[in-house]
Scaffold this motif. Structure first.
Motif, mmCIF file in Angstrom:
data_model
loop_
_atom_site.group_PDB
_atom_site.id
_atom_site.type_symbol
_atom_site.label_atom_id
_atom_site.label_comp_id
_atom_site.label_asym_id
_atom_site.label_seq_id
_atom_site.Cartn_x
_atom_site.Cartn_y
_atom_site.Cartn_z
ATOM 1 N N TYR A 240 61.692 27.585 36.969
ATOM 2 C CA TYR A 240 60.685 28.139 38.028
ATOM 3 C C TYR A 240 59.614 29.035 38.233
ATOM 4 C CZ TYR A 240 60.647 29.353 43.123
ATOM 5 O OH TYR A 240 60.150 29.280 44.568
ATOM 6 N N ALA A 241 59.296 29.171 39.154
ATOM 7 C CA ALA A 241 58.171 30.709 39.290
ATOM 8 C C ALA A 241 57.253 30.305 39.978
ATOM 9 C CB ALA A 241 57.667 30.705 37.786
ATOM 10 N N ALA A 242 57.257 31.305 40.716
ATOM 11 C CA ALA A 242 56.526 31.440 42.225
ATOM 12 C C ALA A 242 54.892 30.913 41.340
ATOM 13 C CB ALA A 242 56.350 32.313 43.061
ATOM 14 N N THR A 243 55.145 31.467 40.355
ATOM 15 C CA THR A 243 53.415 31.272 39.627
ATOM 16 C C THR A 243 53.080 29.352 39.640
ATOM 17 O OG1 THR A 243 53.957 32.097 37.878
ATOM 18 C CG2 THR A 243 52.704 33.465 39.147
ATOM 19 N N ASN A 244 54.269 28.564 39.077
ATOM 20 C CA ASN A 244 53.910 27.355 38.469
ATOM 21 C C ASN A 244 52.737 27.066 39.494
ATOM 22 O OD1 ASN A 244 55.370 28.310 36.558
ATOM 23 N ND2 ASN A 244 57.292 27.270 37.241
ATOM 24 N N LYS A 245 52.243 25.182 38.848
ATOM 25 C CA LYS A 245 51.114 24.898 40.103
ATOM 26 C C LYS A 245 51.965 23.584 39.938
ATOM 27 C CE LYS A 245 48.333 28.259 39.956
ATOM 28 N NZ LYS A 245 48.386 29.020 40.844
ATOM 29 N N PRO A 246 51.680 22.553 40.381
ATOM 30 C CA PRO A 246 52.440 21.369 40.268
ATOM 31 C C PRO A 246 51.820 20.510 38.909
ATOM 32 C CG PRO A 246 51.334 21.932 42.534
ATOM 33 C CD PRO A 246 50.794 22.818 41.729
ATOM 34 N N TYR A 247 52.844 19.512 38.655
ATOM 35 C CA TYR A 247 52.126 19.046 37.339
ATOM 36 C C TYR A 247 51.384 17.837 37.036
ATOM 37 C CZ TYR A 247 53.376 15.666 33.645
ATOM 38 O OH TYR A 247 54.160 14.833 32.426
ATOM 39 N N GLN A 248 50.189 17.925 36.560
ATOM 40 C CA GLN A 248 49.255 17.459 36.970
ATOM 41 C C GLN A 248 50.022 16.303 35.930
ATOM 42 O OE1 GLN A 248 46.605 17.599 38.826
ATOM 43 N NE2 GLN A 248 47.903 18.959 39.486
ATOM 44 N N PRO A 249 50.990 14.448 36.411
ATOM 45 C CA PRO A 249 51.210 13.669 35.561
ATOM 46 C C PRO A 249 49.953 12.828 34.463
ATOM 47 C CG PRO A 249 51.288 12.744 37.653
ATOM 48 C CD PRO A 249 50.652 14.244 37.663
ATOM 49 N N LYS A 250 49.664 12.218 33.620
ATOM 50 C CA LYS A 250 49.060 11.592 32.383
ATOM 51 C C LYS A 250 48.904 10.036 33.725
ATOM 52 C CE LYS A 250 50.118 12.879 28.010
ATOM 53 N NZ LYS A 250 51.146 12.093 26.903
ATOM 54 N N LYS A 251 50.162 9.432 34.294
ATOM 55 C CA LYS A 251 49.669 8.682 35.832
ATOM 56 C C LYS A 251 50.379 8.409 36.786
ATOM 57 C CE LYS A 251 49.454 4.074 36.433
ATOM 58 N NZ LYS A 251 47.086 3.306 36.251
ATOM 59 N N HIS A 252 49.664 7.604 37.724
ATOM 60 C CA HIS A 252 50.662 7.747 38.693
ATOM 61 C C HIS A 252 50.502 6.408 39.639
ATOM 62 C CE1 HIS A 252 47.156 9.442 40.889
ATOM 63 N NE2 HIS A 252 46.873 8.491 41.565
ATOM 64 N N LEU A 253 51.309 6.068 40.134
ATOM 65 C CA LEU A 253 51.262 4.362 40.830
ATOM 66 C C LEU A 253 50.005 4.774 42.369
ATOM 67 C CD1 LEU A 253 54.887 3.430 40.148
ATOM 68 C CD2 LEU A 253 52.975 3.166 39.084
ATOM 69 N N PRO A 254 49.358 3.692 41.983
ATOM 70 C CA PRO A 254 48.843 3.567 43.739
ATOM 71 C C PRO A 254 49.778 3.019 44.443
ATOM 72 C CG PRO A 254 47.635 2.834 42.022
ATOM 73 C CD PRO A 254 48.869 3.095 41.372
ATOM 74 N N VAL A 255 50.259 3.094 45.591
ATOM 75 C CA VAL A 255 50.937 2.210 46.605
ATOM 76 C C VAL A 255 50.312 1.615 47.353
ATOM 77 C CG1 VAL A 255 52.610 3.169 48.446
ATOM 78 C CG2 VAL A 255 52.092 4.860 46.993
ATOM 79 N N ASN A 256 50.525 0.290 47.371
ATOM 80 C CA ASN A 256 49.874 -0.586 48.639
ATOM 81 C C ASN A 256 51.304 -0.889 49.402
ATOM 82 O OD1 ASN A 256 49.708 -3.591 48.556
ATOM 83 N ND2 ASN A 256 48.268 -3.721 47.102
#
Length: 759
Positions: A240-256
């Motif tokens: 954990y660090a305040a400078t960390n960025k949101p992780y960019q996943p290789k794949k995310h699920l569209p929500v239907n």
């Protein structure tokens, strides 16, 4: 006639040629292309096998994570936003709650990224790859290899393969055995430890129905919570660090939010915990007749004690909220499991199939040599283990139930160091205990723990055979006349394990005399020594013969039914199951629809019952039918739906995915009629209970006013494909341009009052 052809005829004559039902099984995604893809396409899957699992390109596997090592979660945005169950996030939510900021009761929604809450100790594991390493593990091992040599070789090779695959310190690697040690697979994960709480509904939504509705259908529970994974500037794991960025996943699920219909294809992708579907009849008998009743009895008493104190204090309630929910969950589960095994006549069915197995094994000299005695060996081992079953159960469910007794075991290494008199080891051990004590002291209430101690050890003393008692029981008999309340009162009054200041003072200058005179440590140490010295060796001896016999038994089953596609028992590795949205009839004259609506929330609402309290804002929204774009075709708000997917513990939080790879819901429970699912799949009654994606988004958007989170997601309005539909293109649009195209139908539910009247 060839031997193989004769074998197949014999199997057919024995009635053992049924193929695995498509809806049954928790399958390794690595093998989907070879084993399942054609069947899945017939049911409505429109994805290629590579779109499900691929190590070179983004696939569904990259959107699924193991959450905290005990649940499943999935990425639903390109900014690392995770969706999982409310009960999976329960411990983290409770840990961040105080009487002044009670997120369990009131909910929590981060208005911006900087308001998201860190959770020390929480992590997610993302699968990098899996590999069949069976040839490498079993190379050179034959039927002539002794069991001791085999076990040593297998263990060393599994460890070596995992070490070799690790490569990076960010990787978590291990090799797991499958089919009772007949196959082995390597798993490589990347672990991210900066996981922050983003949002959770109040418990009145996330836990609506409480223990009464747990494992039951119909349901109207919004069992979800939201977290976000953070990474360093290179998108790699970081503390954990305040400078960390949101992780960019290789794949995310569209929500239907287009809705689901009866018979639509459904896939559950997650980390199921443990099943034991190859267990023999003797093992089932011990579970149903001995261990399950003991667990039910002990957990019932623990719940009674905790509930009484939790009702008196908000601070105590928050400390025990997660533990209470966990105890309660499986207290009810074991009851349902026994009922299911009895209803399905599972033991009788196992006995019949085992007789057929023996007939098959005896029909050929080679088979008889390999498999002729395995069931007899298994039954003998179970007979040896049965004698110590209560000692096993009471160790975990009673002796270690009080927090002080469980924590006291951390001091066993200190006892050893003090006896050896090595100052460096003493200090190192004392420092480790001090570091571990912070979480311990935050998590329990001393008066409550004392009550648990007295009650649990009294039951241990009364129920476990006397010849298996630890020595401390003799002290309680002679000095305290067997009065565990009196013993507990003195133990908790004098111990240094109920005060951080007292413990730290002891650790600053630890002595062997002070440690061994502490009654709580003395009790825990006595139980531990008794179990490791007098009971565990006997269990290990029978386990060694059990493991070999079970491995041969499963190998024989697969050889006997060569035309059947077998799936391995669940073991907390990534699996998928596939099936359909489906209603069911649990008993004569009763029909359960495949979904419920918000109307059922009002029908069950009871302001005098904490399990059925409904927030006023939710009542107002439902009465006004202010559901926005999340309403169905008839203007109703879908809440939960059921499928026949094969799931178990660990699947909590798993995405329910349609044929196009879109999220349609979130798995959170199984149904009461199929609680025997860890032991046997119930093709008629097995149902997976899911929270509808539309209800999740409604709560986030309309109830919580956190529409900024919905705006992160890729939303789809095209209804889910059914098995008989042709391929349609996915329509992905922004959150502010919605069309509602959803399902029809009405829900048959019983109100809470009707349920009580029937009872």
């Amino acid at each position: 006639m060839t031997k193989k052809f004769f074998s197949l005829l014999l199997v057919a004559a024995l009635g053992l040629t049924n193929l695995a039902k498509a809806d049954e099984g928790m399958w390794l995604p690595l093998l989907v292309k070879r084993l399942n893809h054609v069947d899945m396409q017939k049911q409505g899957l429109q994805l290629t096998a590579e779109e499900i699992y691929d190590i070179n390109n983004a696939s569904l596997k990259d959107a699924i994570v193991q959450f905290g090592g005990f649940c499943t979660a999935e990425f639903i945005s390109k900014e690392g936003l995770l969706l999982t169950n409310h009960h999976c996030g329960y411990d983290a939510i409770a840990a961040r709650s105080t009487p002044q900021a009670d997120y369990l009761t009131n909910g929590f929604w981060a208005a911006s990224r900087d308001k998201e809450l860190a959770n020390p100790g929480l992590f997610v594991d993302i699968l990098v790859r899996m590999e069949d390493v069976t040839p490498k593990v079993l190379e050179g091992i034959t039927a002539q290899t002794s069991e001791a040599d085999r076990a040593k070789m297998v263990s060393e090779r599994m460890k070596a393969l995992a070490t070799e695959a690790k490569g990076s310190e960010n990787y978590v690697t291990y090799v797991r055995d499958f089919f009772a040690g007949n196959e082995f697979y390597l798993f490589v994960y990347e672990r991210y430890s900066d996981v922050r709480l983003v949002g959770t509904p109040p418990s009145a939504i996330g836990k609506f129905g409480g223990d009464t509705d747990n494992w039951m259908w119909p349901r109207q529970t919004g069992d979800f919570s939201m977290f976000r994974v953070y990474a360093d500037a290179n998108n790699k794991p970081a503390a954990y660090a305040a400078t960390n960025k949101p992780y960019q996943p290789k794949k995310h699920l569209p929500v239907n939010i287009g809705g689901v219909e009866k018979n639509d294809f459904s896939m559950v992708f997650g980390f199921p915990g443990r099943t034991q579907r190859f267990m023999t009849s003797e093992g089932l008998k011990i579970a149903v007749e001995t261990s399950n009743p003991a667990r039910i009895k002990l957990r019932g008493k623990r719940l009674e004690i905790l509930k009484a104190d939790m009702d008196k204090s908000d601070a105590v309630r928050l400390k025990y909220a997660s533990e209470y929910a966990s105890i309660s969950n499986y207290w009810k589960y074991f009851q349902g499991q026994n009922a299911g095994v009895k209803r399905m006549k599972t033991v009788e069915g196992k006995v019949e199939n085992e007789a057929k197995y023996n007939t098959w094994a005896s029909a050929d000299a080679n088979r008889k040599a390999s498999y002729g005695n395995v069931l007899a060996d298994i039954n003998k081992a179970y007979g040896e283990q049965k004698e110590y079953t209560l000692s096993q159960v009471y160790l975990s469910e009673a002796a270690l139930a009080p927090a002080a007794a469980k924590f006291a075991l951390n001091l066993v290494p200190l006892q050893k160091a003090l006896k050896e008199g090595k100052a460096e080891d003493i200090k190192k051990t004392a420092d480790a205990i001090k570091a571990a004590s912070k979480e311990y002291f935050e998590g329990f209430n001393v008066p409550t723990d004392e009550k648990l101690f007295a009650a649990m050890y009294q039951m241990y003393y009364n129920d476990v055979p006397k010849n298996q008692h630890p020595d401390i029981f003799k002290t309680v008999e002679s000095k305290y006349k067997g009065n565990w309340n009196k013993f507990a009162a003195e133990a908790y009054k004098k111990t240094f394990l109920t005060s951080e200041a007292k413990l730290n003072a002891f650790l600053a200058k630890p002595t062997l005399k002070a440690l061994e005179n502490d009654l709580i440590f003395k009790t825990a140490s006595s139980v531990y020594t008794n179990y490791t010295t007098n009971i565990a060796p006997k269990l290990m001896a029978s386990k060694a013969s059990m493991d070999k016999a079970t491995r041969l038994y499963v190998a024989g089953l697969r050889e006997m039914q060569a035309d059947k596609v077998f799936y391995p028992d669940a073991n907390s590795t990534l699996r998928l199951s596939y099936g359909t949205v489906k209603d069911y009839e649990p008993r004569d004259g009763v029909h359960y629809a495949h979904y419920t609506t918000a109307q059922g929330i009002l029908e069950k609402e009871d302001p005098k019952d904490e399990e059925f309290i409904v927030p006023q804002k939710l009542i107002d929204l439902i009465k006004a039918k202010d559901f926005g774009r999340y309403a169905d075709k008839n203007g109703e708000l879908p809440v939960n739906f059921i499928t026949d997917n094969d799931i178990t513990g660990g699947n909590s939080g798993s995405p329910v995915i349609n044929g196009r790879g879109e999220l349609i819901g979130l798995a959170f429970d199984g149904n009461w009629e199929a609680m025997s699912g860890d032991l046997v799949y119930d093709k008629d009654y097995k149902r997976c209970i899911n929270v509808d994606a539309r209800y999740v988004l409604f709560v986030i958007d309309k109830f919580a006013g956190a529409g900024h989170l919905v705006n992160e997601m890729t939303l789809v309005t095209t209804p889910s494909p059914s098995g008989d539909q042709t391929v349609k293109p996915v329509e992905a649009i922004t959150a502010d341009k919605m069309e509602v195209k959803v399902k029809e139908g009405k829900v048959k539910t019983k109100t809470k009052k009707e349920k009580k009247k029937k009872k």
